[in-house]
Design a protein around this motif. Structure first.
Motif, PDB file in Angstrom:
ATOM      1  N   HIS A 108      43.482  25.373  35.405  1.00 34.17           N
ATOM      2  CA  HIS A 108      42.096  26.032  35.389  1.00 34.17           C
ATOM      3  C   HIS A 108      42.214  27.523  35.801  1.00 34.17           C
ATOM      4  CE1 HIS A 108      42.834  25.268  39.504  1.00 34.17           C
ATOM      5  NE2 HIS A 108      42.314  26.059  39.879  1.00 34.17           N
ATOM      6  N   GLN A 109      41.529  28.408  35.066  1.00 33.08           N
ATOM      7  CA  GLN A 109      41.408  29.832  34.978  1.00 33.08           C
ATOM      8  C   GLN A 109      42.777  30.452  34.976  1.00 33.08           C
ATOM      9  OE1 GLN A 109      39.157  30.032  38.959  1.00 33.08           O
ATOM     10  NE2 GLN A 109      37.267  29.915  37.679  1.00 33.08           N
ATOM     11  N   MET A 110      43.697  29.974  34.523  1.00 36.23           N
ATOM     12  CA  MET A 110      44.930  30.616  34.396  1.00 36.23           C
ATOM     13  C   MET A 110      44.941  32.131  33.816  1.00 36.23           C
ATOM     14  SD  MET A 110      48.117  28.779  32.259  1.00 36.23           S
ATOM     15  CE  MET A 110      49.838  29.878  32.194  1.00 36.23           C
ATOM     16  N   PHE A 111      44.149  32.427  32.879  1.00 42.48           N
ATOM     17  CA  PHE A 111      44.113  34.002  32.219  1.00 42.48           C
ATOM     18  C   PHE A 111      42.808  34.406  32.525  1.00 42.48           C
ATOM     19  CE2 PHE A 111      46.478  31.038  29.426  1.00 42.48           C
ATOM     20  CZ  PHE A 111      47.924  31.710  29.376  1.00 42.48           C
ATOM     21  N   TYR A 112      42.067  34.027  33.434  1.00 43.95           N
ATOM     22  CA  TYR A 112      40.783  34.506  34.016  1.00 43.95           C
ATOM     23  C   TYR A 112      40.901  35.755  34.033  1.00 43.95           C
ATOM     24  CZ  TYR A 112      36.466  34.257  36.566  1.00 43.95           C
ATOM     25  OH  TYR A 112      35.003  34.706  37.031  1.00 43.95           O
ATOM     26  N   ASN A 113      39.992  36.364  33.567  1.00 42.55           N
ATOM     27  CA  ASN A 113      39.527  37.945  33.745  1.00 42.55           C
ATOM     28  C   ASN A 113      41.020  38.891  33.278  1.00 42.55           C
ATOM     29  OD1 ASN A 113      37.895  40.184  34.025  1.00 42.55           O
ATOM     30  ND2 ASN A 113      38.323  40.240  36.270  1.00 42.55           N
ATOM     31  N   CYS A 114      41.808  38.397  32.529  1.00 42.17           N
ATOM     32  CA  CYS A 114      42.651  39.250  32.095  1.00 42.17           C
ATOM     33  C   CYS A 114      42.288  40.128  30.915  1.00 42.17           C
ATOM     34  CB  CYS A 114      43.959  38.539  31.451  1.00 42.17           C
ATOM     35  SG  CYS A 114      44.968  37.705  32.793  1.00 42.17           S
ATOM     36  N   SER A 115      41.371  41.086  31.470  1.00 38.68           N
ATOM     37  CA  SER A 115      40.461  42.022  30.417  1.00 38.68           C
ATOM     38  C   SER A 115      41.257  42.854  29.509  1.00 38.68           C
ATOM     39  CB  SER A 115      39.578  42.449  31.322  1.00 38.68           C
ATOM     40  OG  SER A 115      39.950  43.198  32.180  1.00 38.68           O
ATOM     41  N   SER A 116      42.513  43.151  29.690  1.00 34.32           N
ATOM     42  CA  SER A 116      43.240  43.928  28.760  1.00 34.32           C
ATOM     43  C   SER A 116      44.186  43.375  27.981  1.00 34.32           C
ATOM     44  CB  SER A 116      44.058  45.096  29.868  1.00 34.32           C
ATOM     45  OG  SER A 116      43.102  45.914  30.490  1.00 34.32           O
TER      46      SER A 116
ATOM     47  N   TYR B  34      46.210  43.716  40.294  1.00 35.04           N
ATOM     48  CA  TYR B  34      45.395  44.582  39.465  1.00 35.04           C
ATOM     49  C   TYR B  34      46.228  45.404  38.571  1.00 35.04           C
ATOM     50  CZ  TYR B  34      41.901  42.855  42.479  1.00 35.04           C
ATOM     51  OH  TYR B  34      41.058  42.052  43.557  1.00 35.04           O
ATOM     52  N   SER B  35      47.444  46.066  38.747  1.00 31.44           N
ATOM     53  CA  SER B  35      47.908  47.125  38.202  1.00 31.44           C
ATOM     54  C   SER B  35      49.123  46.664  37.305  1.00 31.44           C
ATOM     55  CB  SER B  35      48.394  48.077  39.270  1.00 31.44           C
ATOM     56  OG  SER B  35      47.495  48.743  40.101  1.00 31.44           O
ATOM     57  N   LEU B  36      49.435  45.381  37.338  1.00 30.40           N
ATOM     58  CA  LEU B  36      50.478  44.970  36.373  1.00 30.40           C
ATOM     59  C   LEU B  36      50.259  45.087  34.883  1.00 30.40           C
ATOM     60  CD1 LEU B  36      53.143  43.436  36.964  1.00 30.40           C
ATOM     61  CD2 LEU B  36      52.051  41.273  36.662  1.00 30.40           C
ATOM     62  N   VAL B  37      51.099  45.650  34.295  1.00 27.31           N
ATOM     63  CA  VAL B  37      50.962  46.137  32.928  1.00 27.31           C
ATOM     64  C   VAL B  37      51.490  45.110  31.889  1.00 27.31           C
ATOM     65  CG1 VAL B  37      51.116  48.006  31.055  1.00 27.31           C
ATOM     66  CG2 VAL B  37      50.342  48.464  33.361  1.00 27.31           C
ATOM     67  N   SER B  38      52.829  44.738  32.145  1.00 19.80           N
ATOM     68  CA  SER B  38      53.631  44.120  31.435  1.00 19.80           C
ATOM     69  C   SER B  38      54.297  42.835  32.229  1.00 19.80           C
ATOM     70  CB  SER B  38      54.448  44.979  30.483  1.00 19.80           C
ATOM     71  OG  SER B  38      55.582  44.086  29.859  1.00 19.80           O
TER      72      SER B  38
ATOM     73  N   CYS C 245      44.303  39.726  36.519  1.00 19.34           N
ATOM     74  CA  CYS C 245      45.378  40.860  36.264  1.00 19.34           C
ATOM     75  C   CYS C 245      44.853  41.566  35.152  1.00 19.34           C
ATOM     76  CB  CYS C 245      46.745  40.227  35.511  1.00 19.34           C
ATOM     77  SG  CYS C 245      47.679  39.264  36.804  1.00 19.34           S
ATOM     78  N   ILE C 246      43.915  42.445  35.434  1.00 15.20           N
ATOM     79  CA  ILE C 246      43.063  43.209  34.688  1.00 15.20           C
ATOM     80  C   ILE C 246      43.614  44.419  33.780  1.00 15.20           C
ATOM     81  CG2 ILE C 246      40.991  42.679  36.067  1.00 15.20           C
ATOM     82  CD1 ILE C 246      41.254  45.633  37.513  1.00 15.20           C
ATOM     83  N   SER C 247      44.910  44.688  34.124  1.00 15.37           N
ATOM     84  CA  SER C 247      45.386  45.884  33.477  1.00 15.37           C
ATOM     85  C   SER C 247      46.708  45.128  32.705  1.00 15.37           C
ATOM     86  CB  SER C 247      46.184  46.933  34.326  1.00 15.37           C
ATOM     87  OG  SER C 247      45.167  47.733  35.298  1.00 15.37           O
ATOM     88  N   LEU C 248      46.898  44.034  32.723  1.00 18.36           N
ATOM     89  CA  LEU C 248      48.030  43.344  31.856  1.00 18.36           C
ATOM     90  C   LEU C 248      47.704  43.323  30.360  1.00 18.36           C
ATOM     91  CD1 LEU C 248      50.505  41.744  32.535  1.00 18.36           C
ATOM     92  CD2 LEU C 248      49.147  39.432  32.419  1.00 18.36           C
TER      93      LEU C 248
ATOM     94  N   GLY D   4      36.517  35.880  30.168  1.00 16.14           N
ATOM     95  CA  GLY D   4      36.531  37.424  30.521  1.00 16.14           C
ATOM     96  C   GLY D   4      37.881  38.057  30.020  1.00 16.14           C
ATOM     97  N   CYS D   5      38.476  37.171  29.003  1.00 18.39           N
ATOM     98  CA  CYS D   5      39.555  37.925  28.254  1.00 18.39           C
ATOM     99  C   CYS D   5      39.008  38.583  27.182  1.00 18.39           C
ATOM    100  CB  CYS D   5      40.510  36.888  27.739  1.00 18.39           C
ATOM    101  SG  CYS D   5      41.486  36.092  29.097  1.00 18.39           S
ATOM    102  N   LYS D   6      38.249  39.779  27.457  1.00 20.68           N
ATOM    103  CA  LYS D   6      37.056  40.457  26.516  1.00 20.68           C
ATOM    104  C   LYS D   6      38.135  41.088  25.193  1.00 20.68           C
ATOM    105  CE  LYS D   6      36.314  44.105  29.674  1.00 20.68           C
ATOM    106  NZ  LYS D   6      35.275  44.781  30.437  1.00 20.68           N
ATOM    107  N   GLU D   7      39.132  41.357  25.375  1.00 16.19           N
ATOM    108  CA  GLU D   7      40.104  42.237  24.305  1.00 16.19           C
ATOM    109  C   GLU D   7      40.526  41.129  23.259  1.00 16.19           C
ATOM    110  OE1 GLU D   7      39.647  45.432  23.670  1.00 16.19           O
ATOM    111  OE2 GLU D   7      38.358  45.591  25.410  1.00 16.19           O
ATOM    112  N   ILE D   8      40.992  40.035  23.582  1.00 15.09           N
ATOM    113  CA  ILE D   8      41.488  39.050  22.563  1.00 15.09           C
ATOM    114  C   ILE D   8      40.745  38.568  21.475  1.00 15.09           C
ATOM    115  CG2 ILE D   8      42.183  36.695  22.477  1.00 15.09           C
ATOM    116  CD1 ILE D   8      43.472  37.005  24.992  1.00 15.09           C
TER     117      ILE D   8
END
Length: 188
Positions: free
Chosen positions: A84-92, A39-43, A64-67, A115-119
């Motif tokens: 499947h779901q490789m980038f699921y919910n990578c919302s940042s 959850y906290s992984l940024v980079s 990885c919601i903070s990535l 759920g990649c809502k910023e791309i």
């Protein structure tokens, strides 16, 4: 030699940064949920990864919601079956360089970017997929800032499930499906 890195860092909830540039991944065949629920992984820089023998990348970065930065520019997915779901919910994540995504043996792209809502832009024009591809269900579901997507060379000849493909893509203005082989029996 290491053959599996599946679940290696899964649920390392507080992990923010990780330097694995020295990893030898040339013999690795499975990377399923390798960074799942970090959850906290940024980079993350995986540009040195040799993925030519990898068959499974399903849920690799799930939740990885903070990535914000992910370098997979050298990924070879030619032998990947489970994707499947490789980038699921990578919302940042705001962008992804997927030019190395070319031929694939994947049977499913279900929820790949769910759920990649910023791309805003996804260029998958090099991605051909295979005649084994069965489902792209929810592939871009919940990408609510997505403006443009190119899946023009994706082989859907044997695909039958395209349900929710662009659901909640409320800002989508451009879809290139121009050279796509049509699905024979489609459930939308």
């Amino acid at each position: 030699s290491v053959y599996s890195m599946s679940f290696m860092f899964e649920s390392c909830f507080s992990l923010e940064y990780l330097n694995i540039t020295s990893f030898d991944t040339s013999s690795v065949t499975m990377m399923v949920s390798m960074f799942g629920n970090c959850y906290s992984l940024v980079s993350l820089n995986l540009s040195n990864f040799n993925t030519s023998n990898v068959m499974g990348t399903g849920e690799m970065f799930i939740n990885c919601i903070s990535l914000k930065s992910l370098d997979i520019s050298s990924f070879d997915i030619s032998n990947v079956v489970l994707m499947h779901q490789m980038f699921y919910n990578c919302s940042s994540l705001t962008s992804l360089n997927l030019q190395s995504f070319k031929k694939s043996k994947a049977i499913s792209f279900v929820g790949l970017f769910f759920g990649c809502k910023e791309i805003k832009y996804l260029n998958l024009s090099n991605l051909e997929g295979s005649s084994s591809l069965i489902s792209i269900n929810s592939m871009f579901r919940g990408c609510n800032k997505l403006v443009s997507v190119d899946i023009s060379n994706l082989n859907l000849n044997n695909s039958s499930i395209l349900s929710y493909l662009f659901e909640v893509c409320v800002n989508l203005e451009y879809i290139n499906m121009s050279n796509m082989i049509e699905a024979s029996s489609v459930d939308v």
